[in-house]
Design a protein around this motif. Structure first.
Motif, PDB file in Angstrom:
ATOM      1  N   LEU A   1       0.835  -1.200   0.000  1.00 12.57           N
ATOM      2  CA  LEU A   1       0.000   0.000   0.000  1.00 12.57           C
ATOM      3  C   LEU A   1       0.869   1.248   0.000  1.00 12.57           C
ATOM      4  CD1 LEU A   1      -2.762   1.388   0.225  1.00 12.57           C
ATOM      5  CD2 LEU A   1      -2.583   1.146   2.713  1.00 12.57           C
ATOM      6  N   LEU A   2       1.931   1.234   0.795  1.00 11.73           N
ATOM      7  CA  LEU A   2       2.847   2.366   0.851  1.00 11.73           C
ATOM      8  C   LEU A   2       3.478   2.612  -0.511  1.00 11.73           C
ATOM      9  CD1 LEU A   2       4.363   4.503   2.519  1.00 11.73           C
ATOM     10  CD2 LEU A   2       6.065   2.741   3.054  1.00 11.73           C
ATOM     11  N   PHE A   3       3.887   1.541  -1.175  1.00 13.25           N
ATOM     12  CA  PHE A   3       4.460   1.696  -2.516  1.00 13.25           C
ATOM     13  C   PHE A   3       3.433   2.280  -3.481  1.00 13.25           C
ATOM     14  CE2 PHE A   3       4.429  -0.211  -6.774  1.00 13.25           C
ATOM     15  CZ  PHE A   3       5.551   0.415  -7.308  1.00 13.25           C
ATOM     16  N   GLY A   4       2.215   1.716  -3.475  1.00 14.18           N
ATOM     17  CA  GLY A   4       1.194   2.170  -4.409  1.00 14.18           C
ATOM     18  C   GLY A   4       0.838   3.630  -4.235  1.00 14.18           C
TER      19      GLY A   4
ATOM     20  N   LEU B   1       1.217   9.201  -6.100  1.00 14.21           N
ATOM     21  CA  LEU B   1       1.290  10.611  -5.723  1.00 14.21           C
ATOM     22  C   LEU B   1       2.448  11.330  -6.401  1.00 14.21           C
ATOM     23  CD1 LEU B   1       0.454  10.548  -1.901  1.00 14.21           C
ATOM     24  CD2 LEU B   1      -1.023  11.276  -3.788  1.00 14.21           C
ATOM     25  N   LEU B   2       3.536  10.592  -6.658  1.00 13.58           N
ATOM     26  CA  LEU B   2       4.716  11.227  -7.243  1.00 13.58           C
ATOM     27  C   LEU B   2       4.699  11.234  -8.768  1.00 13.58           C
ATOM     28  CD1 LEU B   2       7.520   9.815  -4.903  1.00 13.58           C
ATOM     29  CD2 LEU B   2       6.436  12.071  -4.829  1.00 13.58           C
ATOM     30  N   ALA B   3       3.687  10.611  -9.358  1.00 15.57           N
ATOM     31  CA  ALA B   3       3.626  10.516 -10.822  1.00 15.57           C
ATOM     32  C   ALA B   3       3.342  11.888 -11.437  1.00 15.57           C
ATOM     33  CB  ALA B   3       2.544   9.522 -11.222  1.00 15.57           C
ATOM     34  N   GLY B   4       3.475  11.948 -12.747  1.00 17.35           N
ATOM     35  CA  GLY B   4       3.220  13.200 -13.449  1.00 17.35           C
ATOM     36  C   GLY B   4       4.349  14.199 -13.250  1.00 17.35           C
ATOM     37  N   LYS B   5       3.992  15.430 -12.907  1.00 17.01           N
ATOM     38  CA  LYS B   5       4.984  16.505 -12.784  1.00 17.01           C
ATOM     39  C   LYS B   5       5.291  16.860 -11.333  1.00 17.01           C
ATOM     40  CE  LYS B   5       3.779  18.590 -17.243  1.00 17.01           C
ATOM     41  NZ  LYS B   5       3.414  19.841 -17.949  1.00 17.01           N
ATOM     42  N   THR B   6       4.929  15.978 -10.408  1.00 17.59           N
ATOM     43  CA  THR B   6       5.094  16.275  -8.985  1.00 17.59           C
ATOM     44  C   THR B   6       6.537  16.574  -8.612  1.00 17.59           C
ATOM     45  OG1 THR B   6       3.232  14.794  -8.525  1.00 17.59           O
ATOM     46  CG2 THR B   6       4.613  15.428  -6.662  1.00 17.59           C
ATOM     47  N   LEU B   7       7.473  15.826  -9.196  1.00 15.95           N
ATOM     48  CA  LEU B   7       8.879  15.961  -8.818  1.00 15.95           C
ATOM     49  C   LEU B   7       9.638  17.007  -9.627  1.00 15.95           C
ATOM     50  CD1 LEU B   7       9.810  12.186  -8.336  1.00 15.95           C
ATOM     51  CD2 LEU B   7       9.363  13.887  -6.564  1.00 15.95           C
ATOM     52  N   GLU B   8       8.996  17.605 -10.620  1.00 15.58           N
ATOM     53  CA  GLU B   8       9.701  18.567 -11.478  1.00 15.58           C
ATOM     54  C   GLU B   8      10.260  19.780 -10.725  1.00 15.58           C
ATOM     55  OE1 GLU B   8       7.664  19.781 -14.973  1.00 15.58           O
ATOM     56  OE2 GLU B   8       7.833  17.820 -15.947  1.00 15.58           O
TER      57      GLU B   8
ATOM     58  N   LEU C   1      11.624  19.900  -7.910  1.00 10.70           N
ATOM     59  CA  LEU C   1      12.842  19.496  -7.207  1.00 10.70           C
ATOM     60  C   LEU C   1      13.946  19.023  -8.151  1.00 10.70           C
ATOM     61  CD1 LEU C   1      11.438  17.515  -4.126  1.00 10.70           C
ATOM     62  CD2 LEU C   1      12.603  19.717  -4.096  1.00 10.70           C
ATOM     63  N   PHE C   2      13.555  18.277  -9.190  1.00 12.54           N
ATOM     64  CA  PHE C   2      14.560  17.621 -10.025  1.00 12.54           C
ATOM     65  C   PHE C   2      14.603  18.121 -11.460  1.00 12.54           C
ATOM     66  CE2 PHE C   2      13.498  14.641  -6.617  1.00 12.54           C
ATOM     67  CZ  PHE C   2      14.758  14.325  -6.133  1.00 12.54           C
ATOM     68  N   GLY C   3      13.666  18.982 -11.841  1.00 11.09           N
ATOM     69  CA  GLY C   3      13.693  19.535 -13.191  1.00 11.09           C
ATOM     70  C   GLY C   3      13.625  18.463 -14.264  1.00 11.09           C
ATOM     71  N   ARG C   4      14.524  18.548 -15.234  1.00  3.99           N
ATOM     72  CA  ARG C   4      14.512  17.607 -16.360  1.00  3.99           C
ATOM     73  C   ARG C   4      14.885  16.188 -15.945  1.00  3.99           C
ATOM     74  NH1 ARG C   4      19.363  16.700 -19.031  1.00  3.99           N
ATOM     75  NH2 ARG C   4      18.254  16.673 -21.017  1.00  3.99           N
ATOM     76  N   HIS C   5      15.377  16.033 -14.728  1.00  3.24           N
ATOM     77  CA  HIS C   5      15.724  14.694 -14.232  1.00  3.24           C
ATOM     78  C   HIS C   5      14.614  14.098 -13.363  1.00  3.24           C
ATOM     79  CE1 HIS C   5      19.739  15.348 -15.757  1.00  3.24           C
ATOM     80  NE2 HIS C   5      19.870  16.430 -15.018  1.00  3.24           N
ATOM     81  N   SER C   6      13.424  14.684 -13.421  1.00  2.00           N
ATOM     82  CA  SER C   6      12.340  14.235 -12.549  1.00  2.00           C
ATOM     83  C   SER C   6      11.910  12.802 -12.848  1.00  2.00           C
ATOM     84  CB  SER C   6      11.137  15.178 -12.660  1.00  2.00           C
ATOM     85  OG  SER C   6      10.657  15.237 -13.992  1.00  2.00           O
ATOM     86  N   ARG C   7      11.933  12.420 -14.124  1.00  2.50           N
ATOM     87  CA  ARG C   7      11.544  11.049 -14.478  1.00  2.50           C
ATOM     88  C   ARG C   7      12.549  10.046 -13.915  1.00  2.50           C
ATOM     89  NH1 ARG C   7       6.992   8.236 -16.103  1.00  2.50           N
ATOM     90  NH2 ARG C   7       7.720   6.168 -16.675  1.00  2.50           N
ATOM     91  N   LEU C   8      13.824  10.374 -13.999  1.00  3.87           N
ATOM     92  CA  LEU C   8      14.855   9.498 -13.452  1.00  3.87           C
ATOM     93  C   LEU C   8      14.706   9.389 -11.936  1.00  3.87           C
ATOM     94  CD1 LEU C   8      17.402   7.839 -14.093  1.00  3.87           C
ATOM     95  CD2 LEU C   8      18.738   9.930 -13.785  1.00  3.87           C
ATOM     96  N   ALA C   9      14.429  10.507 -11.271  1.00  6.84           N
ATOM     97  CA  ALA C   9      14.233  10.489  -9.817  1.00  6.84           C
ATOM     98  C   ALA C   9      13.000   9.674  -9.446  1.00  6.84           C
ATOM     99  CB  ALA C   9      14.096  11.922  -9.299  1.00  6.84           C
ATOM    100  N   TYR C  10      11.941   9.825 -10.230  1.00 11.78           N
ATOM    101  CA  TYR C  10      10.709   9.076  -9.987  1.00 11.78           C
ATOM    102  C   TYR C  10      10.964   7.572 -10.044  1.00 11.78           C
ATOM    103  CZ  TYR C  10       5.964   7.327 -10.939  1.00 11.78           C
ATOM    104  OH  TYR C  10       4.783   6.632 -10.912  1.00 11.78           O
ATOM    105  N   ASN C  11      11.703   7.135 -11.051  1.00 14.97           N
ATOM    106  CA  ASN C  11      11.991   5.705 -11.181  1.00 14.97           C
ATOM    107  C   ASN C  11      12.918   5.206 -10.077  1.00 14.97           C
ATOM    108  OD1 ASN C  11      10.424   5.157 -13.493  1.00 14.97           O
ATOM    109  ND2 ASN C  11      11.990   6.033 -14.815  1.00 14.97           N
ATOM    110  N   ALA C  12      13.881   6.038  -9.673  1.00 13.24           N
ATOM    111  CA  ALA C  12      14.790   5.644  -8.594  1.00 13.24           C
ATOM    112  C   ALA C  12      14.030   5.468  -7.279  1.00 13.24           C
ATOM    113  CB  ALA C  12      15.899   6.688  -8.433  1.00 13.24           C
TER     114      ALA C  12
ATOM    115  N   ALA D   1      10.851   4.770  -7.050  1.00 13.69           N
ATOM    116  CA  ALA D   1       9.986   3.598  -7.218  1.00 13.69           C
ATOM    117  C   ALA D   1      10.747   2.309  -6.939  1.00 13.69           C
ATOM    118  CB  ALA D   1       9.408   3.581  -8.634  1.00 13.69           C
ATOM    119  N   VAL D   2      11.985   2.209  -7.432  1.00 13.29           N
ATOM    120  CA  VAL D   2      12.792   1.011  -7.192  1.00 13.29           C
ATOM    121  C   VAL D   2      13.049   0.840  -5.696  1.00 13.29           C
ATOM    122  CG1 VAL D   2      15.074  -0.014  -7.521  1.00 13.29           C
ATOM    123  CG2 VAL D   2      13.878   1.008  -9.462  1.00 13.29           C
ATOM    124  N   ALA D   3      13.366   1.944  -5.018  1.00 11.69           N
ATOM    125  CA  ALA D   3      13.623   1.873  -3.576  1.00 11.69           C
ATOM    126  C   ALA D   3      12.361   1.473  -2.814  1.00 11.69           C
ATOM    127  CB  ALA D   3      14.134   3.227  -3.079  1.00 11.69           C
ATOM    128  N   MET D   4      11.208   2.019  -3.213  1.00 10.60           N
ATOM    129  CA  MET D   4       9.967   1.734  -2.503  1.00 10.60           C
ATOM    130  C   MET D   4       9.467   0.317  -2.763  1.00 10.60           C
ATOM    131  SD  MET D   4       9.329   4.330  -0.673  1.00 10.60           S
ATOM    132  CE  MET D   4       7.680   3.877  -0.144  1.00 10.60           C
TER     133      MET D   4
END
Length: 204
Positions: A17-20, A25-32, A34-45, A47-50
């Motif tokens: 449940l925590l992972f889901g 919540l972090l999908a889309g442009k949520t991380l932009e 903080l991470f700008g153009r690297h937001s997709r890479l941060a999102y996947n990183a 996700a792997v940790a979670m």
């Protein structure tokens, strides 16, 4: 009998449940911001940790087989599993893997691959085949149910985001093509595919 955790299966479900929740919540442009153009890479990183947490808990728990599997079913299960893996490899021809992982910033136009002509979420479908063709134990049943619920809910959240950008073309596509399980006779024909892709270009 002592167990590693007071309520191990509940803890396993809670970790999924925590992972889901975090993944959605972090999908889309949520991380932009903080991470700008690297937001997709941060999102996947993230996700792997979670996702590592529920798998670590699952691996640490004693598992009880829920039934005795006949030999013929064992081989049928393996055949389906291998078929899903081959199918997943084939789908990679129609994705920008570097863009998906976040190593490159890609524009993602709305297009419909041969897989998407039969099912809206081919990766989710193949994941469902993979998770439900594993040996069924009490711990894996919890994982399989949680992952399935996430794929069902996650697919709907993902489609809401797509509809914000393509309210016309994707809405028509959804009415034609099934979401997670392909149905015989329900597919996108070539003429409709070209028309919807052209319509999508006018919506961006």
């Amino acid at each position: 009998m002592n167990t590693p955790f007071p309520y191990p299966l509940s803890l396993l479900a809670a970790s999924w449940l925590l992972f889901g929740v975090s993944h959605s919540l972090l999908a889309g442009k949520t991380l932009e911001p903080l991470f700008g153009r690297h937001s997709r890479l941060a999102y996947n990183a993230i996700a792997v940790a979670m996702v590592a947490l529920p798998f670590v808990i699952w691996a640490s728990l004693p598992a009880t087989s829920l039934w005795h599997e006949p030999n013929w079913m064992h081989w049928c299960r393996l055949a389906l599993m291998m078929g899903a893996l081959v199918g997943f490899i084939h789908t990679l021809k129609f994705y920008s893997l570097a863009g998906f992982l976040g190593f490159r910033v890609d524009a993602w136009p709305l297009t419909f691959s041969p897989w998407h002509r039969w099912i809206r979420h081919p990766w989710y479908f193949l994941m469902l085949v993979l998770i439900w063709t594993q040996p069924l134990t009490d711990t894996w049943l919890v994982c399989a149910v949680c992952i399935t619920l996430y794929l069902v809910i996650g697919s709907r959240i993902e489609e809401k985001r797509i509809l914000r950008h393509h309210p016309g073309s994707y809405a028509i596509y959804r009415r034609i093509v099934p979401g997670l399980l392909p149905f015989k006779g329900r597919a996108l024909d070539e003429a409709t595919r070209l028309r919807l892709e052209a319509k999508a270009l006018t919506e961006t």
